[in-house]
Design a protein around this motif. Structure first.
Motif, PDB file in Angstrom:
ATOM      1  N   MET A   1       0.847  -1.208   0.000  1.00 19.35           N
ATOM      2  CA  MET A   1       0.000   0.000   0.000  1.00 19.35           C
ATOM      3  C   MET A   1       0.884   1.260   0.000  1.00 19.35           C
ATOM      4  SD  MET A   1      -3.231   0.683   2.475  1.00 19.35           S
ATOM      5  CE  MET A   1      -2.529   1.319   3.974  1.00 19.35           C
ATOM      6  N   HIS A   2       0.448   2.287  -0.698  1.00 15.32           N
ATOM      7  CA  HIS A   2       1.184   3.560  -0.759  1.00 15.32           C
ATOM      8  C   HIS A   2       1.267   4.177   0.642  1.00 15.32           C
ATOM      9  CE1 HIS A   2       2.171   7.672  -1.849  1.00 15.32           C
ATOM     10  NE2 HIS A   2       2.306   7.319  -3.109  1.00 15.32           N
ATOM     11  N   ASN A   3       2.386   4.780   0.949  1.00 14.75           N
ATOM     12  CA  ASN A   3       2.632   5.318   2.281  1.00 14.75           C
ATOM     13  C   ASN A   3       1.681   6.449   2.686  1.00 14.75           C
ATOM     14  OD1 ASN A   3       4.127   5.177   4.629  1.00 14.75           O
ATOM     15  ND2 ASN A   3       5.510   6.834   3.986  1.00 14.75           N
ATOM     16  N   ASP A   4       1.094   7.154   1.716  1.00 16.97           N
ATOM     17  CA  ASP A   4       0.192   8.271   2.033  1.00 16.97           C
ATOM     18  C   ASP A   4      -1.248   7.815   2.281  1.00 16.97           C
ATOM     19  OD1 ASP A   4       2.360   9.842   1.614  1.00 16.97           O
ATOM     20  OD2 ASP A   4       1.675  10.728  -0.278  1.00 16.97           O
ATOM     21  N   LYS A   6      -4.240   5.870   4.243  1.00 17.29           N
ATOM     22  CA  LYS A   6      -4.509   5.320   5.583  1.00 17.29           C
ATOM     23  C   LYS A   6      -5.448   4.123   5.528  1.00 17.29           C
ATOM     24  CE  LYS A   6      -8.191   8.366   7.326  1.00 17.29           C
ATOM     25  NZ  LYS A   6      -8.436   9.579   8.068  1.00 17.29           N
ATOM     26  N   GLN A   7      -6.273   4.036   4.475  1.00 16.59           N
ATOM     27  CA  GLN A   7      -7.234   2.920   4.400  1.00 16.59           C
ATOM     28  C   GLN A   7      -7.609   2.646   2.946  1.00 16.59           C
ATOM     29  OE1 GLN A   7     -10.965   3.765   6.337  1.00 16.59           O
ATOM     30  NE2 GLN A   7     -11.823   1.788   5.745  1.00 16.59           N
ATOM     31  N   VAL A   8      -7.632   1.365   2.604  1.00 22.21           N
ATOM     32  CA  VAL A   8      -8.126   0.988   1.271  1.00 22.21           C
ATOM     33  C   VAL A   8      -9.626   0.715   1.405  1.00 22.21           C
ATOM     34  CG1 VAL A   8      -8.037  -0.751  -0.556  1.00 22.21           C
ATOM     35  CG2 VAL A   8      -5.922   0.022   0.517  1.00 22.21           C
ATOM     36  N   LEU A   9     -10.430   1.416   0.606  1.00 23.44           N
ATOM     37  CA  LEU A   9     -11.884   1.211   0.673  1.00 23.44           C
ATOM     38  C   LEU A   9     -12.319   0.079  -0.250  1.00 23.44           C
ATOM     39  CD1 LEU A   9     -13.395   4.818   0.772  1.00 23.44           C
ATOM     40  CD2 LEU A   9     -13.254   3.157   2.621  1.00 23.44           C
ATOM     41  N   TYR A  10     -11.776   0.075  -1.491  1.00 26.32           N
ATOM     42  CA  TYR A  10     -12.094  -0.991  -2.439  1.00 26.32           C
ATOM     43  C   TYR A  10     -10.831  -1.434  -3.161  1.00 26.32           C
ATOM     44  CZ  TYR A  10     -16.897   0.013  -1.398  1.00 26.32           C
ATOM     45  OH  TYR A  10     -18.067   0.193  -0.724  1.00 26.32           O
ATOM     46  N   SER A  11     -10.610  -2.739  -3.149  1.00 29.94           N
ATOM     47  CA  SER A  11      -9.416  -3.298  -3.773  1.00 29.94           C
ATOM     48  C   SER A  11      -9.602  -3.345  -5.291  1.00 29.94           C
ATOM     49  CB  SER A  11      -9.188  -4.714  -3.262  1.00 29.94           C
ATOM     50  OG  SER A  11     -10.219  -5.563  -3.740  1.00 29.94           O
ATOM     51  N   ARG A 164      -3.547   9.119  -9.085  1.00 28.96           N
ATOM     52  CA  ARG A 164      -4.493   8.550 -10.062  1.00 28.96           C
ATOM     53  C   ARG A 164      -4.114   7.119 -10.432  1.00 28.96           C
ATOM     54  NH1 ARG A 164      -7.754  12.831 -12.013  1.00 28.96           N
ATOM     55  NH2 ARG A 164      -6.697  14.820 -12.271  1.00 28.96           N
ATOM     56  N   ASN A 165      -2.826   6.801 -10.342  1.00 27.38           N
ATOM     57  CA  ASN A 165      -2.340   5.490 -10.793  1.00 27.38           C
ATOM     58  C   ASN A 165      -2.462   4.382  -9.747  1.00 27.38           C
ATOM     59  OD1 ASN A 165      -0.414   7.004  -9.366  1.00 27.38           O
ATOM     60  ND2 ASN A 165       1.245   5.680 -10.074  1.00 27.38           N
ATOM     61  N   LEU A 166      -2.955   4.690  -8.562  1.00 27.04           N
ATOM     62  CA  LEU A 166      -3.153   3.599  -7.590  1.00 27.04           C
ATOM     63  C   LEU A 166      -4.253   2.682  -8.127  1.00 27.04           C
ATOM     64  CD1 LEU A 166      -3.090   5.561  -4.195  1.00 27.04           C
ATOM     65  CD2 LEU A 166      -1.193   4.482  -5.431  1.00 27.04           C
ATOM     66  N   PRO A 167      -4.056   1.365  -8.062  1.00 24.96           N
ATOM     67  CA  PRO A 167      -5.055   0.458  -8.656  1.00 24.96           C
ATOM     68  C   PRO A 167      -6.285   0.235  -7.779  1.00 24.96           C
ATOM     69  CG  PRO A 167      -3.157  -0.798  -7.872  1.00 24.96           C
ATOM     70  CD  PRO A 167      -2.825   0.662  -7.659  1.00 24.96           C
ATOM     71  N   TYR A 168      -6.271   0.798  -6.553  1.00 24.79           N
ATOM     72  CA  TYR A 168      -7.395   0.642  -5.616  1.00 24.79           C
ATOM     73  C   TYR A 168      -7.924   2.019  -5.238  1.00 24.79           C
ATOM     74  CZ  TYR A 168      -3.279   1.603  -2.783  1.00 24.79           C
ATOM     75  OH  TYR A 168      -2.126   2.162  -2.306  1.00 24.79           O
ATOM     76  N   LEU A 169      -9.041   2.050  -4.496  1.00 28.63           N
ATOM     77  CA  LEU A 169      -9.580   3.312  -4.000  1.00 28.63           C
ATOM     78  C   LEU A 169      -9.262   3.413  -2.511  1.00 28.63           C
ATOM     79  CD1 LEU A 169     -11.527   5.676  -5.054  1.00 28.63           C
ATOM     80  CD2 LEU A 169     -13.139   4.658  -3.437  1.00 28.63           C
ATOM     81  N   GLY A 170      -8.651   4.539  -2.125  1.00 30.48           N
ATOM     82  CA  GLY A 170      -8.250   4.673  -0.724  1.00 30.48           C
ATOM     83  C   GLY A 170      -8.498   6.061  -0.173  1.00 30.48           C
ATOM     84  N   ILE A 171      -8.314   6.153   1.170  1.00 29.74           N
ATOM     85  CA  ILE A 171      -8.430   7.438   1.870  1.00 29.74           C
ATOM     86  C   ILE A 171      -7.030   7.892   2.249  1.00 29.74           C
ATOM     87  CG2 ILE A 171      -9.406   8.617   3.880  1.00 29.74           C
ATOM     88  CD1 ILE A 171     -11.624   6.579   3.931  1.00 29.74           C
ATOM     89  N   LYS A 173      -4.012   9.857   4.260  1.00 31.52           N
ATOM     90  CA  LYS A 173      -3.701  10.253   5.640  1.00 31.52           C
ATOM     91  C   LYS A 173      -3.910  11.765   5.781  1.00 31.52           C
ATOM     92  CE  LYS A 173      -0.235   6.678   6.383  1.00 31.52           C
ATOM     93  NZ  LYS A 173       1.205   6.371   6.298  1.00 31.52           N
ATOM     94  N   ASN A 174      -4.370  12.190   6.955  1.00 28.45           N
ATOM     95  CA  ASN A 174      -4.671  13.611   7.158  1.00 28.45           C
ATOM     96  C   ASN A 174      -3.456  14.503   6.944  1.00 28.45           C
ATOM     97  OD1 ASN A 174      -7.277  13.010   7.725  1.00 28.45           O
ATOM     98  ND2 ASN A 174      -6.953  12.906   9.949  1.00 28.45           N
ATOM     99  N   GLU A 175      -2.269  13.998   7.346  1.00 28.75           N
ATOM    100  CA  GLU A 175      -1.076  14.865   7.236  1.00 28.75           C
ATOM    101  C   GLU A 175      -0.739  15.202   5.781  1.00 28.75           C
ATOM    102  OE1 GLU A 175      -1.016  11.841   8.894  1.00 28.75           O
ATOM    103  OE2 GLU A 175       0.852  10.762   8.492  1.00 28.75           O
TER     104      GLU A 175
END
Ligand SMILES: O=P(O)(O)OC[C@H]1O[C@H](OP(=O)(O)OP(=O)(O)O)[C@H](O)[C@@H]1O
Ligand SMILES: [Mg+2]
Length: 180
Positions: A1-4, A6-11, A164-171, A173-175
């Motif tokens: 998972m990308h370091n930025d 915090k949560q993957v919503l859909y793989s 845009r290039n992440l293959p999943y949908l995520g949230i 991190k606030n920072e």
């Protein structure tokens, strides 16, 4: 998972499953038609390419680029056309392909434009829907996943043009927001 993130919503797998389902229903509903499938750039570019492979009828594609978020996580409220369609929509069954509907401003603006150009019908398919963000009434014909009221990235969706290039949908991190 990308370091930025915090949560993957859909793989990636869950997204592909949903696109298979949407493609099947659209294939059934558009039998006998030759729709013009419009990709709303930039966000919808990955969804568009995956979805059209699952629609098993003759169709044509075109692209329109609009933007209202810029570098922000809030809509500016002003939808700008950055690239218009190459072909006329008059008399065509138009299927608008969108990655996410949030306030609804982008699509309500687009639908009005296409109706004004005498499209025969306008149908909306969105992979993600964030109903809590809505500020205008909008009828959405096909929806993939319903999202909580959080700013999301990946699978075509950006924050300040990134992710845009992440293959999943995520949230994010606030920072990540507070740094910019
Ligand atoms: O329902 P709304 O509140 O209008 O939000 C949805 C729109 O916002 C995003 O596009 P953006 O303007 O960020 O352009 P982009 O696709 O180039 O990222 C997204 O891709 C949708 O087109
Ligand atoms: Mg954007």
């Amino acid at each position: 998972m990308h370091n930025d993130i915090k949560q993957v919503l859909y793989s990636e797998e869950q997204i592909q499953e949903k696109i298979n389902e949407l493609g099947e229903v659209i294939t059934r509903d558009f039998k006998g038609k030759n729709p013009l499938v419009i990709c709303v750039l930039k966000g919808a570019f990955i969804f568009m390419s995956d979805l059209v492979k699952k629609i098993d009828i003759p169709l044509e594609i075109d692209f329109m680029a609009v933007s209202s978020y810029g570098q922000s996580t809030k809509s500016s409220g002003v939808v700008k056309i950055i690239k218009d369609l190459d072909v006329p929509v008059e008399g065509r069954d138009v299927l608008i392909v969108e990655d996410i509907i949030d306030s609804g401003l982008t699509l309500s603006y687009l639908v009005e434009i296409l109706k004004g150009r005498n499209a025969l019908s306008t149908t909306i398919v969105t992979l993600f829907d964030k109903p809590a963000g809505r500020t205008v009434d909008l009828e959405v014909d096909y929806k993939g996943y319903i999202l909580p009221n959080e700013f999301v990235v990946g699978y075509g969706l950006d924050y300040a043009e990134k992710y845009r290039n992440l293959p999943y949908l995520g949230i994010l991190k606030n920072e990540v927001y507070s740094q910019s």
